[in-house]
Motif scaffolding. Sequence first.
Motif: not given
Length: 183
Positions: A91-94, A150-153, A157-159
Amino acid sequence: MTDQALRPEGDIPGKPTAASRTTLSHIMTGSDTNLLGTVHGGVIMKLVDDAAGAVAGRHSGGPAVTASMDEMVFLEPVRVGDLVHVRAQVNWTGRSSMEVGVRVMAERWNESTPAQQVGSAYLVFAAVDGDGKPRPVPPVIPETERDKRRYQEAQIRRTHRLARRRAIRELREKRVADGIDVD
């Protein structure tokens, strides 16, 4: 979501969400059950971690380890004979971490109805090198409106994860400084 592609490590080409998406399927057996006769939550969690790990490794191009699991939700019991499908995607990457979203679906062995969602989870994986040190991952490129949501959500969640971790650390430090927790 080009902001992710423009980060300093931007020399790593991004990958679309579909590039690492996968589904693992498993028929539940009697050895998977708990004392109530339904499939043990730990069995489902293992399948979730397996699917998420496959996706994280595929997306990052090498080993990735589970760093945390968020919001494992069990919506319906899974029974012996059910064909369980575990669907996962990044969904997301750092820089070196990835959030993988997982949806658990079950086809009832004795019903001719479509598969129903029985669970979901979000896991964070860290890509590691041969020495177990973090290594960079390609940015994920959301392809659809659902992927963008999903990326924004995942960013939310990370925050929240980071804020929770910081608040707990500060509370512990304060208690030690006040002489309350000194063991």
